[in-house]
Design a protein around this motif. Structure first.
Motif, PDB file in Angstrom:
ATOM      1  N   GLU A 333       0.811  -1.212   0.000  1.00  0.00           N
ATOM      2  CA  GLU A 333       0.000   0.000   0.000  1.00  0.00           C
ATOM      3  C   GLU A 333       0.848   1.266   0.000  1.00  0.00           C
ATOM      4  N   ARG A 334       2.054   1.158   0.516  1.00  0.00           N
ATOM      5  CA  ARG A 334       2.889   2.353   0.623  1.00  0.00           C
ATOM      6  C   ARG A 334       4.346   1.999   0.405  1.00  0.00           C
ATOM      7  N   LEU A 335       5.019   2.771  -0.427  1.00  0.00           N
ATOM      8  CA  LEU A 335       6.449   2.599  -0.678  1.00  0.00           C
ATOM      9  C   LEU A 335       7.154   3.901  -0.337  1.00  0.00           C
ATOM     10  N   ASP A 336       8.146   3.814   0.545  1.00  0.00           N
ATOM     11  CA  ASP A 336       8.882   4.986   1.007  1.00  0.00           C
ATOM     12  C   ASP A 336       7.904   5.997   1.611  1.00  0.00           C
ATOM     13  N   LYS A 337       7.789   7.168   1.026  1.00  0.00           N
ATOM     14  CA  LYS A 337       6.979   8.217   1.634  1.00  0.00           C
ATOM     15  C   LYS A 337       5.571   8.332   1.060  1.00  0.00           C
ATOM     16  N   ASP A 338       5.270   7.555   0.042  1.00  0.00           N
ATOM     17  CA  ASP A 338       4.031   7.794  -0.693  1.00  0.00           C
ATOM     18  C   ASP A 338       3.142   6.561  -0.762  1.00  0.00           C
ATOM     19  N   PHE A 339       1.848   6.791  -0.590  1.00  0.00           N
ATOM     20  CA  PHE A 339       0.859   5.742  -0.807  1.00  0.00           C
ATOM     21  C   PHE A 339       0.658   5.534  -2.299  1.00  0.00           C
ATOM     22  N   TYR A 340       0.297   4.301  -2.668  1.00  0.00           N
ATOM     23  CA  TYR A 340      -0.099   4.020  -4.045  1.00  0.00           C
ATOM     24  C   TYR A 340      -1.548   4.460  -4.259  1.00  0.00           C
ATOM     25  N   LYS A 341      -1.829   4.964  -5.453  1.00  0.00           N
ATOM     26  CA  LYS A 341      -3.185   5.350  -5.817  1.00  0.00           C
ATOM     27  C   LYS A 341      -3.883   4.187  -6.501  1.00  0.00           C
ATOM     28  N   GLU A 342      -5.196   4.318  -6.667  1.00  0.00           N
ATOM     29  CA  GLU A 342      -5.970   3.242  -7.288  1.00  0.00           C
ATOM     30  C   GLU A 342      -5.491   2.970  -8.711  1.00  0.00           C
ATOM     31  N   GLU A 343      -5.165   4.045  -9.430  1.00  0.00           N
ATOM     32  CA  GLU A 343      -4.704   3.844 -10.808  1.00  0.00           C
ATOM     33  C   GLU A 343      -3.344   3.126 -10.846  1.00  0.00           C
ATOM     34  N   ASP A 344      -2.509   3.357  -9.813  1.00  0.00           N
ATOM     35  CA  ASP A 344      -1.234   2.633  -9.725  1.00  0.00           C
ATOM     36  C   ASP A 344      -1.496   1.142  -9.545  1.00  0.00           C
ATOM     37  N   GLN A 345      -2.437   0.835  -8.652  1.00  0.00           N
ATOM     38  CA  GLN A 345      -2.779  -0.560  -8.403  1.00  0.00           C
ATOM     39  C   GLN A 345      -3.325  -1.230  -9.658  1.00  0.00           C
ATOM     40  N   ALA A 346      -4.191  -0.513 -10.384  1.00  0.00           N
ATOM     41  CA  ALA A 346      -4.794  -1.079 -11.594  1.00  0.00           C
ATOM     42  C   ALA A 346      -3.740  -1.341 -12.668  1.00  0.00           C
ATOM     43  N   GLU A 347      -2.839  -0.379 -12.855  1.00  0.00           N
ATOM     44  CA  GLU A 347      -1.794  -0.539 -13.866  1.00  0.00           C
ATOM     45  C   GLU A 347      -0.859  -1.690 -13.519  1.00  0.00           C
ATOM     46  N   ALA A 348      -0.506  -1.795 -12.252  1.00  0.00           N
ATOM     47  CA  ALA A 348       0.362  -2.888 -11.813  1.00  0.00           C
ATOM     48  C   ALA A 348      -0.322  -4.236 -11.997  1.00  0.00           C
ATOM     49  N   SER A 349      -1.622  -4.276 -11.743  1.00  0.00           N
ATOM     50  CA  SER A 349      -2.372  -5.521 -11.916  1.00  0.00           C
ATOM     51  C   SER A 349      -2.373  -5.953 -13.382  1.00  0.00           C
ATOM     52  N   GLU A 350      -2.539  -5.006 -14.314  1.00  0.00           N
ATOM     53  CA  GLU A 350      -2.506  -5.324 -15.738  1.00  0.00           C
ATOM     54  C   GLU A 350      -1.144  -5.885 -16.148  1.00  0.00           C
ATOM     55  N   ILE A 351      -0.083  -5.242 -15.675  1.00  0.00           N
ATOM     56  CA  ILE A 351       1.271  -5.702 -16.004  1.00  0.00           C
ATOM     57  C   ILE A 351       1.492  -7.109 -15.446  1.00  0.00           C
ATOM     58  N   ARG A 352       1.012  -7.317 -14.230  1.00  0.00           N
ATOM     59  CA  ARG A 352       1.160  -8.621 -13.584  1.00  0.00           C
ATOM     60  C   ARG A 352       0.449  -9.713 -14.393  1.00  0.00           C
ATOM     61  N   GLN A 353      -0.779  -9.421 -14.829  1.00  0.00           N
ATOM     62  CA  GLN A 353      -1.547 -10.400 -15.609  1.00  0.00           C
ATOM     63  C   GLN A 353      -0.907 -10.649 -16.968  1.00  0.00           C
ATOM     64  N   GLN A 354      -0.386  -9.589 -17.591  1.00  0.00           N
ATOM     65  CA  GLN A 354       0.264  -9.743 -18.885  1.00  0.00           C
ATOM     66  C   GLN A 354       1.508 -10.618 -18.767  1.00  0.00           C
ATOM     67  N   ARG A 355       2.274 -10.411 -17.713  1.00  0.00           N
ATOM     68  CA  ARG A 355       3.480 -11.229 -17.504  1.00  0.00           C
ATOM     69  C   ARG A 355       3.117 -12.681 -17.253  1.00  0.00           C
ATOM     70  N   LEU A 356       2.049 -12.897 -16.496  1.00  0.00           N
ATOM     71  CA  LEU A 356       1.599 -14.258 -16.223  1.00  0.00           C
ATOM     72  C   LEU A 356       1.178 -14.947 -17.509  1.00  0.00           C
TER      73      LEU A 356
END
Length: 385
Positions: A333-356
């Motif tokens: 949910e948080r890396l270093d000083k900043d929280f992830y936003k919903e769009e960050d989560q969505a984009e990461a999920s797409e990349i994860r599914q594409q790699r899979l």
């Protein structure tokens, strides 16, 4: 940048730099009070000093009498506290910033709840089992091991700023309530020996401390790598006594561990984290030597890990650092000083599914090639027939 910003929702996680600043000031205060000489004039604890330091009049355990329960005799230059053996009703004792080498009179204080013995010359924290002790601090001494600490209700143990290289003798059946262990600013070479399943907060941070030069004489305090350099006047010097951890090992049984502080060590690999560490929510790896973001794969099995600090690691220079970290760890949910936003989560999920999907296709390709080769083989055999 302060680590109290690293995780606002987790109070134990907000204190790395805050603690360091407070401890720097505390260490400085100790220095100012110290005579630079290693030969102290013997100063025993006396009845007069006791009278000045006693407070908090309470009923005794049997309820038939009253006795003082609190003693504060810090910064008295004491070298001997033998007199304490007769004050068996004490519950809160502060003997910090003296010149003590022996704590054995405390063995008689079977009602003791809280002990602060920071800034003395202790070489060991060993005491008899104290049945009521809940919090004990032996910070900034000369302690070299963790043997002889076996108090059944001890919840907080502070050993920062000592000379400890390896952890031994911390027996889980004898430390059943220990939830916070502070080992910053030692010379730890390994995390082995911290086999305490009830532990929730573990501090293994390398620690910057402060010291003084007085009349051109160097004073060594804190560890092998902590020295004050010579000079002709009184100068303020920053020195370093640090842990030297290069990897995490032996922590697999810490299934209740919530906060782990490993800042400013020499960790380059994240092997050693286990899915058994199912309560870990906050991990501070700031100022280590992690160069490859693929190391974060080794953290994906930590189901509750929400906040990760990787500031001042080489891997932060990689392209798409924040995105790649989230791709590797969907639970973050948080890396270093900043929280992830919903769009960050969505984009990461797409990349994860594409790699899979790509991985599945790559696994299927050899089977497909085999199927294509099979008819040619049969045809060739038929022609030869």
């Amino acid at each position: 940048m302060s680590d109290e910003e690293d995780l606002e929702d987790f109070e134990p996680d907000q204190i790395d730099e805050e603690r360091e600043r407070e401890d720097d000031e505390k260490e400085t205060d100790m220095k100012e009070e110290e005579d630079i000489s290693e030969e102290w004039t013997p100063i025993p604890l006396t009845e007069d000093v006791m009278k000045e330091g006693l407070s908090l009049l309470c009923k005794t355990g049997d309820g038939l009498a009253h006795a003082y329960a609190k003693l504060d005799v810090k910064k008295r230059g004491l070298t001997d506290i033998y007199l304490l053996h007769s004050y068996i009703h004490l519950r809160y004792v502060d003997i910090s910033e003296n010149h003590l080498t022996d704590l054995s009179p405390l063995n008689y204080l079977t009602h003791l709840l809280w002990l602060k013995a920071d800034g003395n010359r202790l070489q060991s924290a060993q005491l008899n089992e104290l049945p009521c002790l809940q919090a004990a601090s032996f910070a900034y001494n000369q302690i070299t091991d963790t043997e002889g600490i076996s108090h059944p209700y001890l919840g907080i143990l502070d050993l920062k700023g000592n000379y400890i290289r390896i952890v031994t003798g911390l027996d889980p059946p004898k430390l059943i309530d220990l939830h916070t262990l502070e080992l910053r600013g030692n010379q730890l070479e390994s995390t082995l020996g911290i086999n305490l399943p009830k532990l929730k907060n573990l501090f293994l941070v390398a620690h910057w401390v402060r010291g003084w030069l007085v009349q051109g004489r160097g004073h060594h305090r804190g560890g092998q790598d902590a020295w004050l350099l010579g000079g002709s006047t009184t100068n303020f010097i920053i020195i370093m006594a640090q842990n030297m951890l290069k990897k995490v090992e032996g922590l697999e049984s810490l299934k209740n561990l919530t906060n782990l502080h490993l800042r400013d060590n020499q960790i380059a690999t994240l092997s050693g984290f286990s899915k058994e560490m199912k309560s870990l929510q906050y991990l501070n790896l700031r100022g280590n030597m992690i160069t490859d973001l693929r190391e974060l794969n080794k953290l994906r099995d930590l189901p509750k890990l929400q906040a990760l600090v990787l500031l001042d690691n080489p891997c932060r220079d990689e392209n798409d650092y924040r995105q790649e970290a989230l791709v590797q760890m969907a639970q973050l949910e948080r890396l270093d000083k900043d929280f992830y936003k919903e769009e960050d989560q969505a984009e990461a999920s797409e990349i994860r599914q594409q790699r899979l999907k790509e991985e599945q296709e790559q696994e299927a390709e050899p089977e497909h090639d085999t199927e294509l080769d099979q008819p040619r083989s049969n045809s060739s055999s038929h022609l030869q027939g």
